[in-house]
Design a protein around this motif. Sequence first.
Motif: not given
Lengths: 417, 417
Positions: A137-143
């Motif tokens: 999903s291209g999510t930044r892990p910290e988000s």
Amino acid sequence: MAKRTAQDIRRRNRFDALRCVFAAPGPVSRQDIAETTGLSFATAANLATELLEAGVLREAGREESKGGRPRARLAVNAERGALIGIDVAETSVQVELFDLALSVLHSLRLPLRGADVRPEEVVGTIVAGVEQLVVASGTRPESVLGAGVSVPGLVEREGGVSVFSPYWSWRDVPLRALLAEQLTMPLYLDNPLKAATVAEMWFGAGREVDDLVVVTLRAGVGAGIAVDGALYRGASNSAGEWGHTCLIRDGRECRCGRRGCVEAYVSTRGVVRTLREVAPDSPLLDADEATVVGAVARASAAGDPVAAETVARTARHLGMAAADLLNLFNPQALVLGGWVADRLGEPLLEQAREVIAAHALPATLQALTLRLSAVRGNPVALGAATFALEGFLDDRETFGTVAAGRRAARAARERTS
Amino acid sequence: MAKRTAQDIRRRNRFDALRCVFAAPGPVSRQDIAETTGLSFATAANLATELLEAGVLREAGREESKGGRPRARLAVNAERGALIGIDVAETSVQVELFDLALSVLHSLRLPLRGADVRPEEVVGTIVAGVEQLVVASGTRPESVLGAGVSVPGLVEREGGVSVFSPYWSWRDVPLRALLAEQLTMPLYLDNPLKAATVAEMWFGAGREVDDLVVVTLRAGVGAGIAVDGALYRGASNSAGEWGHTCLIRDGRECRCGRRGCVEAYVSTRGVVRTLREVAPDSPLLDADEATVVGAVARASAAGDPVAAETVARTARHLGMAAADLLNLFNPQALVLGGWVADRLGEPLLEQAREVIAAHALPATLQALTLRLSAVRGNPVALGAATFALEGFLDDRETFGTVAAGRRAARAARERTS
């Protein structure tokens, strides 16, 4: 006497304010929040400000108010962060990624192999699923603000421990601790009944009523109970163990070792057993249990008398058991969900309704709305993600005190200046 | 979404503060109230002041505190006023007069005659009983702060209406309005299950735990449920209708018209029917039903095998039914009360305990304390009087707002100066 601190009251108010925003068809004003929740305007406005400052809400236009200055309209800030919901079932793990408005962004299902799955395999599958999902999903892990994990059976929630599993020989598995060795986001553990009920409270029938019973019919059967808008857990988080209520004394053997349990009649396996009683040689039986239930639904709709009788008997069992459950809880709504209810659908509901009408007390019936779950997708994964949302809303760093709110506001001003 | 106003929260806090004073073995400090309830010291102190100003509490000495000035110790001001509790049963009406500490001052029982008693007779009997009691005790009528009335069946509490009676052909009888034509004190209507549970919450097991189920076994059978320290009523005040849960499919006929209900086995009449099954010619059967139950208890204690078998079967029925109830509610305590439990006592409890242990889930059992009610006297009359106490505590004239509290304080100062 249970202690109800000011912190508890603030948390509950924060949940109610946000549930009100989720339930509304469009953006809402602070006045709308006050009117829907019954809180004073000052309290509602403070909650809204706090949620805005934490980025959970965003301004979404203004409405003219009578005579006064235009009121800000508020909506959930879907992009504030991501939430993960995980449904560990008997043969697979479903992992779903949601935005903060609880819309599914990505979903995947990974199989579990073998009869007595070990905790390490479940942990490995969950970790692999989360990592795939975040990358895909291209999510930044910290988000990722948190992940909720639903595991069947009895869960000790505070400690994050799977106390007992109905499928596997697990005893007191510290699942959250095992997951935390490999995952960095906050983790929340509970079971599918509780998850499905929380999903219903935020996104289903619970948007309209505060006292509801959510019956889940899948491999396991149970009830989730919401009282006065809050999940009722009981003394050890095992309230709602309805599946092993005795429906027929000396009836069918149940996997719990007892006889005649509700679950032996209205679970996925229960429906298959009923079909086998109606027609031991039915060709519909040649498939795995979940597939058989779908086939029964389709055949019944097409006029097959064997399938129709199977649905009718299932509705009778369900109605008899539900009538007693309803007399005890006297809820505003009974919601039917899970694989069996999803597949057998309206015919099951309507026939069960007749049985309930014949067996429940008039006062129970008069107060009651009976319906199928309207929560789309997998309510267990959604509910698990909702636990993560609730956990985030309860985060003392973000929402600790009024002082913390002021610090956050100051920090926000400094960032924008 | 149910509205939870600041008024609701204040009321709940006021109840909790006073329950804490009642539960303590002696006078308490404001600090004790804060520690027991979990409220902040400031809130607890405000509540204490408000209750002092309303005369519900009184100062009862001082205790030395570490380093600070001596702390006032507070106790219930028993002489602040009287409360009346009324238990309307099938064949009699019990009327009891209490002081504000809920000690019984006077009690009387008046018979109801005939099979289908009319509302007018019940109203007349209650009014006569109240008048006799007030006169006999030398109570000033204006010092009676309220009367609670328990009537069997379904009660619409807000309106004070007996919606349905299990004994008489009553439908929607406006009992409170009928009583208010002749009685001047505030009147509170509810049913015996709710009354017995409220008595248990204030003066029994509820002093230690917040989640409890109170099973009442008398002519009728039902369960009262307290969740998080508050009575759970359900959507139409009929939650806890456990007596008509199906225990044995196609079992004994029940007076509700169905078969196999819990009530048909563990009510007063149910015990008599069990005795008749064990020994149709038993000489113990030659009496009214309530007397038979007492005779069974005595005979069983004296070693009579027929009576012992009757108790054993009753315990088996009770245990089977209670196990399912407990799995659903997962309470901290199950309390057994009512005529059958009072008479059959420990032998019933201990045998039911074994059946429950064999049938309830481990998580349910682990959390559970099982006990006989320790509330002395008639818990239904006590609970009815407690409803009147709660009503007084909810009185907006006395406890409406902080401003009202200040007015009361000023008035009190003016009276004493």
